[in-house]
Structures are given as C-alpha cells and as structure tokens.
Design an enzyme around this catalytic site. Structure first.
Site, PDB file in Angstrom:
ATOM      1  N   ALA A  96       0.847  -1.122  -0.192  1.00  0.00           N
ATOM      2  CA  ALA A  96       0.113   0.083   0.269  1.00  0.00           C
ATOM      3  C   ALA A  96       1.013   1.127  -0.243  1.00  0.00           C
ATOM      4  O   ALA A  96       0.677   1.946   0.617  1.00  0.00           O
ATOM      5  CB  ALA A  96      -0.982  -0.351   1.321  1.00  0.00           C
ATOM      6  N   ARG A 145      -3.478   8.413 -11.204  1.00  0.00           N
ATOM      7  CA  ARG A 145      -4.816   8.967 -12.013  1.00  0.00           C
ATOM      8  C   ARG A 145      -6.304   8.946 -11.048  1.00  0.00           C
ATOM      9  O   ARG A 145      -6.601   9.344 -11.203  1.00  0.00           O
ATOM     10  CB  ARG A 145      -5.228   7.814 -12.371  1.00  0.00           C
ATOM     11  CG  ARG A 145      -4.786   7.676 -14.282  1.00  0.00           C
ATOM     12  CD  ARG A 145      -4.730   6.361 -14.930  1.00  0.00           C
ATOM     13  NE  ARG A 145      -4.506   5.244 -14.737  1.00  0.00           N
ATOM     14  CZ  ARG A 145      -4.697   4.093 -14.355  1.00  0.00           C
ATOM     15  NH1 ARG A 145      -5.634   3.840 -15.710  1.00  0.00           N
ATOM     16  NH2 ARG A 145      -4.361   2.904 -14.098  1.00  0.00           N
ATOM     17  N   ASP A 191      -5.374  -1.841  -2.195  1.00  0.00           N
ATOM     18  CA  ASP A 191      -6.236  -1.462  -3.005  1.00  0.00           C
ATOM     19  C   ASP A 191      -6.662  -1.616  -4.235  1.00  0.00           C
ATOM     20  O   ASP A 191      -7.230  -1.967  -5.071  1.00  0.00           O
ATOM     21  CB  ASP A 191      -5.590  -0.537  -4.119  1.00  0.00           C
ATOM     22  CG  ASP A 191      -4.208  -0.775  -5.041  1.00  0.00           C
ATOM     23  OD1 ASP A 191      -4.357  -2.004  -4.582  1.00  0.00           O
ATOM     24  OD2 ASP A 191      -3.292  -0.317  -5.398  1.00  0.00           O
ATOM     25  N   ARG A 239     -27.547  14.844  19.090  1.00  0.00           N
ATOM     26  CA  ARG A 239     -25.536  14.744  18.369  1.00  0.00           C
ATOM     27  C   ARG A 239     -24.655  13.938  19.752  1.00  0.00           C
ATOM     28  O   ARG A 239     -25.608  13.365  21.101  1.00  0.00           O
ATOM     29  CB  ARG A 239     -25.120  16.784  19.409  1.00  0.00           C
ATOM     30  CG  ARG A 239     -25.530  17.051  17.988  1.00  0.00           C
ATOM     31  CD  ARG A 239     -25.589  18.827  18.622  1.00  0.00           C
ATOM     32  NE  ARG A 239     -23.884  19.110  18.510  1.00  0.00           N
ATOM     33  CZ  ARG A 239     -24.091  19.924  19.249  1.00  0.00           C
ATOM     34  NH1 ARG A 239     -24.082  20.787  20.312  1.00  0.00           N
ATOM     35  NH2 ARG A 239     -21.974  20.396  19.960  1.00  0.00           N
TER      36      ARG A 239
HETATM   37  C1  UD1 Z   1       1.297  -5.618 -10.554  1.00  0.00           C
HETATM   38  C2  UD1 Z   1       1.679  -6.767 -11.477  1.00  0.00           C
HETATM   39  C3  UD1 Z   1       0.593  -7.171 -12.360  1.00  0.00           C
HETATM   40  C4  UD1 Z   1      -1.139  -7.108 -12.074  1.00  0.00           C
HETATM   41  C5  UD1 Z   1      -1.219  -6.138 -11.025  1.00  0.00           C
HETATM   42  C6  UD1 Z   1      -2.251  -6.836 -10.793  1.00  0.00           C
HETATM   43  C7  UD1 Z   1       4.311  -6.439 -10.664  1.00  0.00           C
HETATM   44  C8  UD1 Z   1       5.677  -5.959 -11.231  1.00  0.00           C
HETATM   45  N1  UD1 Z   1       3.115  -6.853 -11.694  1.00  0.00           N
HETATM   46  O1  UD1 Z   1       0.739  -4.225 -11.440  1.00  0.00           O
HETATM   47  O2  UD1 Z   1       1.526  -8.360 -12.477  1.00  0.00           O
HETATM   48  O3  UD1 Z   1      -1.369  -8.189 -13.178  1.00  0.00           O
HETATM   49  O4  UD1 Z   1      -0.146  -5.753 -10.006  1.00  0.00           O
HETATM   50  O5  UD1 Z   1      -3.106  -5.136 -10.172  1.00  0.00           O
HETATM   51  O6  UD1 Z   1       3.845  -6.952  -9.225  1.00  0.00           O
HETATM   52  N2  UD1 Z   1       3.335  -0.952  -4.754  1.00  0.00           N
HETATM   53  C9  UD1 Z   1       3.979  -0.624  -3.419  1.00  0.00           C
HETATM   54  N3  UD1 Z   1       5.000   0.223  -3.350  1.00  0.00           N
HETATM   55  C10 UD1 Z   1       5.950   0.047  -5.452  1.00  0.00           C
HETATM   56  C11 UD1 Z   1       4.892  -0.013  -5.790  1.00  0.00           C
HETATM   57  C12 UD1 Z   1       3.650  -1.080  -6.144  1.00  0.00           C
HETATM   58  O7  UD1 Z   1       3.642  -0.850  -2.849  1.00  0.00           O
HETATM   59  O8  UD1 Z   1       6.867   0.559  -5.225  1.00  0.00           O
HETATM   60  C13 UD1 Z   1       2.075  -1.169  -4.534  1.00  0.00           C
HETATM   61  C14 UD1 Z   1       0.582  -0.596  -4.620  1.00  0.00           C
HETATM   62  O9  UD1 Z   1       0.019   0.492  -3.606  1.00  0.00           O
HETATM   63  C15 UD1 Z   1      -0.591  -1.682  -5.226  1.00  0.00           C
HETATM   64  C16 UD1 Z   1       0.672  -2.635  -5.897  1.00  0.00           C
HETATM   65  O10 UD1 Z   1       1.855  -2.426  -5.218  1.00  0.00           O
HETATM   66  O11 UD1 Z   1      -1.153  -1.134  -4.430  1.00  0.00           O
HETATM   67  C17 UD1 Z   1       0.962  -2.891  -6.809  1.00  0.00           C
HETATM   68  O12 UD1 Z   1       0.339  -2.070  -7.672  1.00  0.00           O
HETATM   69  P1  UD1 Z   1       0.509  -1.086  -9.418  1.00  0.00           P
HETATM   70  O13 UD1 Z   1       2.157  -0.190  -9.576  1.00  0.00           O
HETATM   71  O14 UD1 Z   1      -1.015  -1.200  -9.169  1.00  0.00           O
HETATM   72  O15 UD1 Z   1       0.847  -2.394  -9.679  1.00  0.00           O
HETATM   73  P2  UD1 Z   1       1.675  -3.153 -11.475  1.00  0.00           P
HETATM   74  O16 UD1 Z   1       3.345  -3.070 -10.946  1.00  0.00           O
HETATM   75  O17 UD1 Z   1       1.498  -2.287 -12.106  1.00  0.00           O
END
Ligand code: UD1
Ligand code: CA
Length: 476
Positions: free
Chosen positions: A12, A18, A110, A341
C-alpha cells in the site's frame, strides 16, 4: 481464528496517480471507510498474524487510517522509494520475525472487493497443491495492462510477464495475475534477494519470483478465481463511484434478504457495518453510517443521517433526524427534525420532538422534550416533561457546565437553566422561569415578574397616534 503459521503483507505504498489527488489511493473512502480497511478485513478474516502493511506515500496517514479502521493485529513497514512490488514486499518481509517459517499471503491494499471466502479457498488450494508459491489469476476478456500468466504445454505456470515487457503472443493471453500470492516464507526471503530490475520500468518485480521458483524446480500454482470482479482495483474517481454503488447495492440486497424493508433502495445509503434487525422499515433518502445497530421493528420515515447510533426496538424516527454517537432506547419517538448529537443517551420510551437539539444529554425512561429545546450536558431523570423552548445554558464562553433534573418534573415552557444547576425530583417549574440555583424536591419554582395591568392603556396609545380604531368593549 488466528493462524500462527500465516502472515500477510499488504502492499500500500503507491500514490495512485490517476486519482488526481494529493491523498494516497488507499485513503479514499469506500463504503464509509478508507479503502484499505476492506482489504484488511478480508485478510484478517483468514487469521493472518501479523499483517504487515507496507506504506510509502503519506505513510503516517495511511498507517493511522489502517489502525483506526481495522481490528487486525497490524504491523507497518516503510518502503522509502517506490522501486516496485518486489521491493515493497521485501520491505514488508523484513518486519516479520526472522524465525517465521510459515506461509506469507501477499496482496494489495487497493483491491477492496476481495472477500475472505475467496482468500480462504485460495489458501486451502495452496496447501493442497503443496506448491511453494501460489498466485491468484483470473481470466479477463480485456487483459489490458495486467501481468500475463504464461503456462507451458503441460499447463504449468512458467512466468508472469508484465504487459509492457510482453511479446505480442504473450499479450494475447487472457489469464492475468491479480497480485495476490501465497508463498513459503523461506523461499520468499531467498527469492526476493535475487530480484533484479531488468525490465522496461526498471523496477523490482514481485512477479519475477515465479521464474525464480521454476528455475529451482519448485512447484508454482496459479489458482484461477471465478469472479474477476473481486480483484478490480480502483484507479480513478469514476471507478471509485462505480464501486461505491456496487457495494451499496450488495449491502441493500443483503439487508432486504434478512427482512429489512427499504422503501427506496436507490436512496438508502447503509454502511456494511450496520446491524439492522428484521422488520425495520427504512424510508427514502436515509444514510446509516458507521456502526449503527437498529433493533426490531424500528421505523425510519425518511431523510435521516445516522452515524454510530444504537436504536432500540420499535423506535419511530420521523422525517429529518440527524443523530450521531448516541443511544436511543426502545419505543422512543424522535423528530420530525431532531438533532441528537454525540453523547445523547435515551433510556427508552422517550420522546424528542421537532427542533430539539440534544448533546451529552441523558434522559431517563419516559422523559420527553417535544418542541424547540436545547438540552446539552444534561442529566434528566425519568418521566420528566421538558416543555417547549427549554434551554440548558451550558456554556459560559470558556467551559461547559452540567444541568441535572430529577424524576417526574414538569419543566415549564421557555425555561432557562443556568448551569451548573440541579433541580430535584417532583419539581414544578413555572413557565418562563430562569433557574439559577438548586431547586429542592417537590417544590414549585418561578421567577416571574409580577404581572402588571393598566386598564384603558390601548385607547390612549392609539389616540397618541391619531388612530381611531375602536378598542373592543369601548362605548361609541
Ligand atoms: C502488478 C503486477 C501485475 C498484476 C497487477 C495486478 C508486478 C510487477 N506486476 O502490476 O502482474 O497484473 O499488479 O493489479 O508486480 N506498490 C508498492 N510499492 C511499489 C509499487 C507498488 O507498495 O513500489 C503497491 C501499490 O500501492 C499497489 C500494488 O503495489 O497497491 C500494485 O502496484 P501497481 O503499480 O498498481 O501494479 P503494477 O505494477 O501495475
Ligand atoms: Ca507499477
């Protein structure tokens, strides 16, 4: 149902660009609580302990929101730079005791529609398969930007390839990675240490642990979840609103199935945490937020805003009630247009009528305030009638003071009680009285100025204004 062999890591740390918000994505409210509360609820239901939440963007706010909205045993790990999901997981893993050797469930903060049932089934399947690493996949008609699950001819999972790094053949795969995994802790520790940021985004990909496991000849199991909707993430305000509507519909449907009448489900906004008994009737335009408990047979006519309120059986809330952090005892009648209240506590069989405001007010059984009153910092006994326009004068500009009124009193209309002040039981307060000091049991109290009357005064008043209008009873 605690499971000492299962820990969880919830990613998280991201911002969620976006959303176009200065607030981290998981802080946005959904179903009456920050989004992260929902992921945590599902994971907590599995009994994972501890649940490590990896925070980055607005770390302290996310931590506070998670703590305030979860009963789980939470730990927090900071990811200082957002270097990818693999890096994030590594930060989380460092918070687990070094000797921990059970399973680690990994998921996102999320993904608010995830259910405990699905996670439970996944966890069971992970055990049965004896795989070192399992992940939840789903099939999507439009796999868009998700990581693809690449399987060999035998159907064994080989790798997860991010859409950006995928060949066109791989991009055609409709099975995608949801981001939920279950892994053996020892394997996970070793695999995360091996990650390299050799990809288009220059990030440490958690998904690379699949290849690492396969390279060591370890079993990887992709468990295909039936309902992709549970894994829908939220990326924009529009998706947030759509999901809110979906949750609301689910909640309403559950309530109706359990015997609650919603006169107009389209305008019933009811928190999932609400406990509502059978034969409660909820009219149009009602918001029931937080942890409300509503007893059997309660009728809410409509246009009400209720938060963290306990309402006893058979109460009737007429139109226009706003109530927060209070208790309304059984068989009470509230409103129309009443404002209860925080700290209002009605013992039962009470009546709070139109344009009455209460705050930190305790009313004993059967006591009533039917019209136009302010009762703040007040303790009122049983069967006392508070007349129209009674005011507890509780605030001196610096401090709040308490008013106490006993049982079976008649507090006349337009009475002011200058607090701190105590009125005993069985007291009759004449209307228009200003009470400034203690009144003893059984007394009549009044502060009327003697009534004076000047006969014939109206005639002379009108004459002074050259007004010939006759006065009733005047001889012509
Ligand atoms: C990731 C997966 C992808 C999967 C998708 C599903 C990887 C490389 N890819 O995509 O295969 O289909 O999720 O939604 O893992 N987060 C961190 N720290 C970071 C980056 C991300 O805590 O440095 C957390 C974000 O807050 C989020 C989650 O990891 O809750 C996923 O990150 P997000 O960037 O949405 O996923 P993708 O890398 O696009
Ligand atoms: Ca990313």
């Amino acid at each position: 149902m605690e499971n000492s062999n299962l820990a969880a890591i919830v990613l998280a740390a991201g911002l969620g660009t976006r959303m176009r918000s200065k607030h981290a994505k998981v802080l946005h409210a959904l179903g009456g609580a920050p989004m992260i509360a929902r992921s945590l609820r599902a994971i907590n239901a599995l009994g994972a302990r501890p649940i490590v939440v990896v925070v980055g963007h607005q770390a302290s706010e996310v931590e506070a929101a998670a703590r305030a909205n979860s009963d789980a045993h939470l730990a927090f790990a900071l990811q200082p730079d957002l270097k990818g999901t693999g890096d994030s997981t590594r930060c989380g893993l460092e918070s687990l005791p070094v000797e921990f050797s059970g399973d680690v469930l990994i998921g996102y903060g999320d993904v608010p529609m995830i259910t405990a049932e699905t996670l439970r089934a996944f966890h069971a399947a992970h055990h049965q398969s004896r795989a070192t690493l399992s992940l939840i996949s789903v099939r999507l008609d439009n796999p868009s930007a998700y990581g693809r699950v690449v399987r060999d001819e035998a159907g064994k999972v080989q790798a997860i390839v991010e859409a950006r790094d995928a060949s066109s053949a791989e991009r055609a795969i409709d099975e995608i990675n949801t981001g939920f995994y279950c892994a053996d802790a020892k394997f996970l520790r070793a695999a995360l240490a091996e990650l390299k940021p050799n990809n288009v985004q220059g990030e440490y990909y958690l998904t690379d642990i699949v290849m690492i496991a396969r390279g060591r000849g370890l079993e990887v199991n992709a468990w295909v979840a039936k309902d992709p909707a549970e894994f829908a993430g939220i990326n924009s305000r529009e998706e947030l609103a759509n999901m809110e509507a979906q949750i609301r519909e689910q909640t309403n449907r559950k309530l109706m199935a359990a015997g609650v009448t919603l006169v107009d489900p389209a305008t019933a906004y009811i928190s999932e945490q609400a406990e509502i008994a059978a034969d409660v009737v909820i009219g149009p335009n009602v918001q029931i937020l937080g942890k409300c408990r509503i007893g059997e047979g309660v009728q809410i006519d409509g246009t009400a805003w209720l938060k963290d309120v306990e309402i006893g059986p058979r109460c009737h809330l007429k139109i226009g009630v706003r109530a927060e952090e209070c208790r309304i005892g059984e068989d009470s009648d509230i409103g129309p247009f009443a404002h209860l209240r925080a700290g209002t506590d009605l013992e039962g069989h009470n009546r709070i009528g139109n344009f009455v405001e209460t705050k930190k007010a305790r009313l004993g059984r059967g006591s009533k305030a039917s019209h136009l009153s302010y009762l703040g910092d007040a303790v009122i006994g049983r069967d006392t009638n508070v007349g129209c326009g009674v005011i507890t004068v509780n605030y001196d500009g610096y401090e709040k003071h308490e008013t106490r009124i006993g049982d079976r009193c008649m507090v006349g209309c337009d009475t002011q009680l200058i607090a701190p002040v105590t009125v005993g039981s069985d007291v009759y307060v004449a209307s228009g009285t200003t009470i400034i000091r203690e009144v003893k049991n059984g007394a009549l109290v009044m502060s009327h100025h003697p009534q004076r009357e000047k006969s014939g005064w109206m005639r002379s008043w009108r004459d002074r204004h050259n007004d010939p209008t006759p006065v009733e009873g005047e001889s012509k």
